[in-house]
Enzyme design. Structure first.
Site, short mmCIF file in Angstrom:
data_model
loop_
_atom_site.label_atom_id
_atom_site.label_comp_id
_atom_site.label_asym_id
_atom_site.label_seq_id
_atom_site.Cartn_x
_atom_site.Cartn_y
_atom_site.Cartn_z
N GLY A 1 0.84 -1.19 0.00
CA GLY A 1 0.00 0.00 0.00
C GLY A 1 0.87 1.24 0.00
N TYR A 2 0.23 2.36 -0.21
CA TYR A 2 0.95 3.63 -0.32
C TYR A 2 0.61 4.53 0.86
CZ TYR A 2 2.59 2.04 -4.72
OH TYR A 2 3.23 1.30 -5.68
N ILE A 3 1.66 5.03 1.49
CA ILE A 3 1.51 5.93 2.63
C ILE A 3 1.41 7.36 2.12
CG2 ILE A 3 2.58 6.68 4.80
CD1 ILE A 3 1.69 3.61 4.42
#
Length: 162
Positions: free
Chosen positions: A29-31
């Site tokens: 996932g992307y922060i």
């Protein structure tokens, strides 16, 4: 500074399966997600975790910084990911001096299969296996970043096939 130099293609057939060298389960996932940079967290086979920072707009080459992090930290970061967490199985497939990574997506992107080849220079010219379909290098819609942060492929008119 590390460079990521890669080309990306849709996959049109299962011809690659007989040449698989290794297989890994990934959750990522992307922060943070911006047009020219991203911060990604990835858990590999439930045993290792990495934080990756990518910077750059080029279709083929970007700066990439990668760090090992504790799995507990990665799991907590994934709970706070922007958009959705991508689930996929990555197969490593050697072909004529290059290693192709074939990603078979699950979850929200089930049915999507993308192959990438990492190169050491933009001038590298890897032979293209017959199981590849249309090249999507530089098409942001097929980036993991877009698939995670912009949700469904159908919304973008993405094709699951070559």
């Amino acid at each position: 500074m590390a460079k990521e130099i890669e080309r990306k293609f849709l996959v049109r057939s299962d011809g690659w399966r007989s040449a698989v060298e290794t297989k890994s389960e990934l959750k990522q996932g992307y922060i943070a997600s911006m047009d020219d940079r991203s911060v990604r967290v990835r858990i590999l086979d439930g045993r290792k975790a990495k934080l990756t920072i990518k910077i750059g707009r080029s279709a083929i080459t970007r700066d990439e910084f990668e760090f090992d992090i504790p799995i507990a930290d990665a799991e907590e970061l994934l709970e706070n990911a922007v958009g959705i967490v991508i689930e996929k199985t990555r197969y490593r497939v050697p072909f004529q001096g290059f290693v192709w990574e074939v990603d078979v997506f699950a979850g929200a992107h089930r049915g999507l299969v993308i192959a990438e080849v990492e190169m050491t220079a933009e001038t590298d010219d890897p032979a293209l296996p017959s199981w590849l379909g249309r090249e999507v290098t530089g098409d942001f819609r097929y980036s993991n970043q877009a698939l995670a942060t912009e949700y469904g492929h159908d919304r973008h008119g993405l094709s699951h096939s070559a």
